[in-house]
Design a protein around this motif. Structure first.
Motif, PDB file in Angstrom:
ATOM      1  N   PRO A  40     102.434  61.413  94.063  1.00  0.00           N
ATOM      2  CA  PRO A  40     103.281  60.762  92.782  1.00  0.00           C
ATOM      3  C   PRO A  40     102.529  60.821  91.504  1.00  0.00           C
ATOM      4  N   PRO A  41     103.328  60.875  90.291  1.00  0.00           N
ATOM      5  CA  PRO A  41     102.789  61.144  89.066  1.00  0.00           C
ATOM      6  C   PRO A  41     102.003  59.934  88.435  1.00  0.00           C
ATOM      7  N   GLY A  42     100.884  60.267  87.688  1.00  0.00           N
ATOM      8  CA  GLY A  42     100.190  59.071  87.067  1.00  0.00           C
ATOM      9  C   GLY A  42     100.379  58.912  85.824  1.00  0.00           C
ATOM     10  N   VAL A  43      99.832  57.794  85.243  1.00  0.00           N
ATOM     11  CA  VAL A  43      99.941  57.441  83.918  1.00  0.00           C
ATOM     12  C   VAL A  43      98.747  58.067  83.288  1.00  0.00           C
ATOM     13  N   ASP A  44      99.177  58.497  82.101  1.00  0.00           N
ATOM     14  CA  ASP A  44      98.116  59.074  81.146  1.00  0.00           C
ATOM     15  C   ASP A  44      97.881  58.212  79.880  1.00  0.00           C
ATOM     16  N   VAL A  45      96.441  58.058  80.142  1.00  0.00           N
ATOM     17  CA  VAL A  45      96.172  56.905  79.011  1.00  0.00           C
ATOM     18  C   VAL A  45      94.966  57.723  78.302  1.00  0.00           C
ATOM     19  N   THR A  46      95.027  57.613  76.918  1.00  0.00           N
ATOM     20  CA  THR A  46      94.296  58.387  75.959  1.00  0.00           C
ATOM     21  C   THR A  46      93.611  57.239  75.021  1.00  0.00           C
ATOM     22  N   THR A  47      92.450  57.213  75.115  1.00  0.00           N
ATOM     23  CA  THR A  47      91.692  56.266  74.006  1.00  0.00           C
ATOM     24  C   THR A  47      91.699  56.771  72.680  1.00  0.00           C
ATOM     25  N   VAL A  48      92.351  55.671  71.814  1.00  0.00           N
ATOM     26  CA  VAL A  48      92.361  56.020  70.523  1.00  0.00           C
ATOM     27  C   VAL A  48      91.032  55.315  69.750  1.00  0.00           C
ATOM     28  N   MET A 100      92.346  49.931  80.374  1.00  0.00           N
ATOM     29  CA  MET A 100      91.801  49.378  78.747  1.00  0.00           C
ATOM     30  C   MET A 100      91.196  48.140  78.921  1.00  0.00           C
ATOM     31  N   GLN A 101      90.262  47.998  77.678  1.00  0.00           N
ATOM     32  CA  GLN A 101      89.405  47.043  77.480  1.00  0.00           C
ATOM     33  C   GLN A 101      89.761  46.296  76.252  1.00  0.00           C
ATOM     34  N   VAL A 102      89.405  45.197  76.076  1.00  0.00           N
ATOM     35  CA  VAL A 102      89.708  44.112  74.757  1.00  0.00           C
ATOM     36  C   VAL A 102      89.260  44.933  73.457  1.00  0.00           C
ATOM     37  N   GLY A 103      90.000  45.041  72.704  1.00  0.00           N
ATOM     38  CA  GLY A 103      89.400  45.448  71.120  1.00  0.00           C
ATOM     39  C   GLY A 103      90.020  47.049  71.056  1.00  0.00           C
ATOM     40  N   GLY A 104      90.297  47.645  72.440  1.00  0.00           N
ATOM     41  CA  GLY A 104      90.581  49.069  72.456  1.00  0.00           C
ATOM     42  C   GLY A 104      91.981  49.385  72.012  1.00  0.00           C
ATOM     43  N   LYS A 105      92.478  50.621  71.362  1.00  0.00           N
ATOM     44  CA  LYS A 105      93.474  51.000  70.966  1.00  0.00           C
ATOM     45  C   LYS A 105      93.848  52.397  71.972  1.00  0.00           C
ATOM     46  N   TYR A 106      95.252  52.346  72.501  1.00  0.00           N
ATOM     47  CA  TYR A 106      95.219  53.476  73.472  1.00  0.00           C
ATOM     48  C   TYR A 106      96.704  54.081  73.427  1.00  0.00           C
ATOM     49  N   LYS A 107      96.886  54.944  73.743  1.00  0.00           N
ATOM     50  CA  LYS A 107      98.178  55.634  74.029  1.00  0.00           C
ATOM     51  C   LYS A 107      98.419  55.888  75.421  1.00  0.00           C
ATOM     52  N   ALA A 108      99.540  55.512  76.007  1.00  0.00           N
ATOM     53  CA  ALA A 108      99.879  55.686  77.296  1.00  0.00           C
ATOM     54  C   ALA A 108     101.202  56.312  77.521  1.00  0.00           C
ATOM     55  N   LEU A 130     108.101  57.257  79.263  1.00  0.00           N
ATOM     56  CA  LEU A 130     107.883  56.460  78.143  1.00  0.00           C
ATOM     57  C   LEU A 130     106.537  56.577  77.621  1.00  0.00           C
ATOM     58  N   THR A 131     106.414  56.328  76.097  1.00  0.00           N
ATOM     59  CA  THR A 131     105.055  56.450  75.427  1.00  0.00           C
ATOM     60  C   THR A 131     104.663  55.171  74.932  1.00  0.00           C
ATOM     61  N   PHE A 132     103.681  54.588  75.161  1.00  0.00           N
ATOM     62  CA  PHE A 132     103.357  53.396  74.467  1.00  0.00           C
ATOM     63  C   PHE A 132     102.042  53.511  73.455  1.00  0.00           C
ATOM     64  N   GLU A 133     101.910  52.825  72.489  1.00  0.00           N
ATOM     65  CA  GLU A 133     100.788  52.619  71.718  1.00  0.00           C
ATOM     66  C   GLU A 133     100.504  51.412  72.014  1.00  0.00           C
ATOM     67  N   ILE A 134      99.434  50.980  72.365  1.00  0.00           N
ATOM     68  CA  ILE A 134      98.808  49.703  72.909  1.00  0.00           C
ATOM     69  C   ILE A 134      97.332  49.128  72.209  1.00  0.00           C
ATOM     70  N   GLU A 135      97.442  47.924  71.859  1.00  0.00           N
ATOM     71  CA  GLU A 135      96.192  47.403  71.356  1.00  0.00           C
ATOM     72  C   GLU A 135      96.030  46.293  72.214  1.00  0.00           C
ATOM     73  N   LEU A 136      94.960  46.110  72.916  1.00  0.00           N
ATOM     74  CA  LEU A 136      94.618  45.257  73.708  1.00  0.00           C
ATOM     75  C   LEU A 136      93.663  43.958  73.093  1.00  0.00           C
ATOM     76  N   LEU A 137      94.399  43.082  72.671  1.00  0.00           N
ATOM     77  CA  LEU A 137      93.896  41.875  72.078  1.00  0.00           C
ATOM     78  C   LEU A 137      92.818  40.843  72.735  1.00  0.00           C
ATOM     79  N   LYS A 138      93.737  40.337  73.670  1.00  0.00           N
ATOM     80  CA  LYS A 138      92.854  39.356  74.551  1.00  0.00           C
ATOM     81  C   LYS A 138      93.374  39.420  76.113  1.00  0.00           C
TER      82      LYS A 138
END
Length: 192
Positions: A40-48, A100-108, A130-138
């Motif tokens: 099955p296809p996977g999720v592609d996460v790029t660390t910004v 992802m880890q706290v404080g990071g910004k990512y593109k998924a 779908l494409t998401f820009e995500i910042e993990l705060l807490k």
């Protein structure tokens, strides 16, 4: 002693052993390609911007800033300081958050199979990646997040009540329509 019948082996032609091993390697590569194609296809996460610390687990609640876009670049959802439980959201979003880890910004980039699939959703066509820009705060345990949300709701209710008293108006209740306000029912006879 018993003698075993011996069968003479014909000599192997020069270079035949190399050809045999090349054939075995080609067959193994072809089988690996078939297996890879059937995964099955996977999720592609790029660390910004890299984060630090732990990644969220299955029972955690995350606080994030996010923006979701369709392949044409149009935004279908956006949130600031949104609290989301790791359960009850699309599987691809969970898989992305787990990386992802706290404080990071990512593109998924989440493939349709791990998003809304064949059914789609309001504003999201069927079979759409779908494409998401995500910042993990807490990251919080679920119990802690629920207690924090209850405290925020109590604070907001107290602030609304204080504002209502200040303006001389009655505070608006969060009761469903048709439900009597308990403050108005004091001294009223109980239904029989």
């Amino acid at each position: 002693m018993t003698e075993i019948t011996r069968v003479p082996l014909a000599p192997i032609a020069k270079g035949a052993l190399t050809k045999l091993w090349l054939g075995v390697a080609a067959a193994a590569l072809a089988a690996g390609g078939v297996v890879w194609a059937s995964l099955p296809p996977g999720v592609d996460v790029t660390t910004v911007q890299a984060g630090k610390g732990n990644s969220p687990g299955a029972t955690d609640v995350v606080t994030i800033n996010y923006k979701g876009t369709l392949p044409d670049g149009s935004t279908f959802d956006e949130g600031k300081a949104a609290k989301l439980p790791m359960t009850g959201i699309i599987p691809g979003f969970v898989k992305a958050l787990e990386k992802m880890q706290v404080g990071g910004k990512y593109k998924a980039v989440i493939p349709a199979e791990l998003a809304y699939g064949k059914e789609g959703a309001p504003g999201i066509p069927a079979n759409t990646d779908l494409t998401f820009e995500i910042e993990l705060l807490k990251i919080q345990p679920r119990e802690q997040a629920e207690a924090e949300m209850r405290a925020e709701q109590m604070k907001a209710a107290e602030a609304a009540e204080a504002e209502a008293k200040k303006s001389g108006k009655k505070a608006t209740s969060d009761l469903p329509p048709g439900m009597p306000d308990p403050a108005e029912m004091q001294g009223a006879p109980l239904p029989q």
